[in-house]
Design an enzyme around this catalytic site. Structure first.
Site, short mmCIF file in Angstrom:
data_model
loop_
_atom_site.label_atom_id
_atom_site.label_comp_id
_atom_site.label_asym_id
_atom_site.label_seq_id
_atom_site.Cartn_x
_atom_site.Cartn_y
_atom_site.Cartn_z
N GLY A 149 31.71 -15.48 51.79
CA GLY A 149 30.78 -14.47 51.29
C GLY A 149 31.32 -13.79 50.04
N CYS A 150 30.44 -13.14 49.30
CA CYS A 150 30.83 -12.54 48.02
C CYS A 150 31.81 -11.38 48.24
CB CYS A 150 29.59 -12.08 47.27
SG CYS A 150 28.37 -11.19 48.26
#
Ligand SMILES: NC(=O)C1=CN([C@@H]2O[C@H](COP(=O)(O)OP(=O)(O)OC[C@H]3O[C@@H](n4cnc5c(N)ncnc54)[C@H](OP(=O)(O)O)[C@@H]3O)[C@@H](O)[C@H]2O)C=CC1
Ligand SMILES: CC(=O)N[C@@H](CCC(=O)OP(=O)(O)O)C(=O)O
Length: 345
Positions: A149-150
């Site tokens: 995920g970012c």
């Protein structure tokens, strides 16, 4: 030339994949998939692509695993949570290379996924066949790559040297992460209305963010002493960028000089991670449009607290860029292929 398919082309990270792959010397996008946009020519959907002949006639198609496996060498999932969990089975069973930008295969425990994502998980046997690949640390071992995920990417790169070299008090870690609006995807919601988000800062999903478990799982793989972390996320009125401020108390006897040396050593061979040890604190403009992660460090003698500032572009390093870095690993390409981008000045 490797042939690439993208599922979820009309979304922010789907289009970012297309943009970055356009500059890749050894990969070309040959097919694109969607649902609400099926039948549209890419150049009609995104008029600014019109003069690029390679995309002018590319038409958005309905998903077909068999077609993708017959025509492409690798597929990217750039779809919302829940889609890859449904669509991935055929690829996994066939051992076909996938890079999945969604969270569907990041957590191997179905109960953990269901708790944090609030939706049914994929089957445990399939989850076990996916590899969580943080590109600057991990090599893919299986054909199904789950892209981190970012927020998780920025947070893990921020904390890695501290956990790997055992330099901090694990009950003292606070991560304050802020993201621009493109992190929320293109679908409109109350919180992403211009009038709500502009000139405003909002904290959201307090203690409930779905990236918490993937962060802690990875930290545990580096350090047995890992404890729960305090992790908060806020929305800031910029298009792109994640700004992570991390605070931790150093372990007894550990000096700031040791910490600086650990960051330098950890990232000595990582082209995409730039550590500033001269007191410079990076900002979003240092990385927007690029696959770089910039890290700055500071220490307060009075409170014995270390501050780590880490910035990434959520759509590049946080999504499409890291996904291509992982694709480069799959095909044994130079890790910089298609990704050696100068920041937008
Ligand atoms: N935005 C970011 O910064 C980051 C995003 N991610 C993750 O990457 C994924 C994509 O995010 P993002 O680009 O922001 O999302 P968007 O909401 O911008 O786009 C998602 C796209 O998926 C398509 N889509 C939805 N359902 C299907 C389906 N069944 N088959 C094919 N296409 C489908 C939609 O197109 P259509 O209308 O044609 O169906 C839409 O364009 C998400 O899982 C997100 O959490 C990860 C890291 C960072
Ligand atoms: C600003 C914003 O809303 N960001 C999103 C990040 C979405 C995302 O990338 O989630 P996955 O990686 O888990 O798919 C969020 O916080 O949920």
């Amino acid at each position: 030339m490797k042939k690439i398919a993208i599922i979820g082309i009309s979304g922010y990270s789907g289009l970012e994949l297309l943009r970055l792959l356009h500059g890749h010397p050894d990969a070309e996008v040959i097919s694109v998939y969607g649902t609400s946009t099926i039948g549209s020519k890419l150049a009609d959907l995104v008029p600014k692509l019109r003069q690029f002949k390679a995309y002018a006639n590319l038409t958005v198609k309905a998903f077909s695993a068999s077609e993708i496996m017959a025509t492409a060498d690798l597929v990217f999932f750039a779809t919302p949570a829940g889609i890859a969990a449904d669509y991935a089975t055929d690829f996994i069973q066939a051992g076909f290379p996938v890079v999945d930008l969604s969270g569907d295969f990041r957590l191997q425990d179905p109960a953990q996924y269901e708790k944090w994502y609030g939706r049914p998980a994929s089957h445990a046997d399939l989850l076990a066949k996916a590899d969580y690949v943080l590109a600057d640390f991990d090599k893919p071992r299986q054909p199904y790559i789950s892209n981190p995920g970012c927020y998780a990417t920025a947070t893990l790169l921020s904390l890695a040297p501290l956990y790997q070299a055992d330099l901090i008090q694990y009950d003292s870690v606070i991560v304050d992460a802020k993201s621009g609006l493109s992190g929320a995807g293109k679908k409109l919601s109350d919180s992403s209305h211009f009038v709500t988000a502009n000139e405003n800062v909002t904290m959201y999903k307090l203690n409930q963010h779905q990236h918490i478990p993937e962060i802690v799982n990875k930290l545990k793989s580096w350090q047995d002493k890992t404890l729960p972390i305090q992790f908060t996320t806020s929305l800031i009125p910029v298009n792109r960028g994640i700004f992570v401020s991390t605070y931790a108390k150093l372990a007894p006897g550990v000096s700031f000089e040791q910490v600086v040396a650990a960051y330098e050593q950890t990232y000595a061979d990582s082209y995409f991670v730039r550590v500033f040890t001269d007191g410079h604190l990076p900002d979003l403009h240092s990385v927007v449009g690029t696959n770089f992660t910039d890290i700055g460090l500071g220490y307060n003698d009075l409170t014995h607290t270390l501050t780590v500032v880490t910035v990434i572009d959520n759509l590049v390093k946080g999504a499409a860029g890291q996904a291509i870095q992982n694709m480069n690993q799959v095909f044994n390409f130079d890790e910089k292929s298609g990704l050696d981008l100068v920041p937008i000045l």
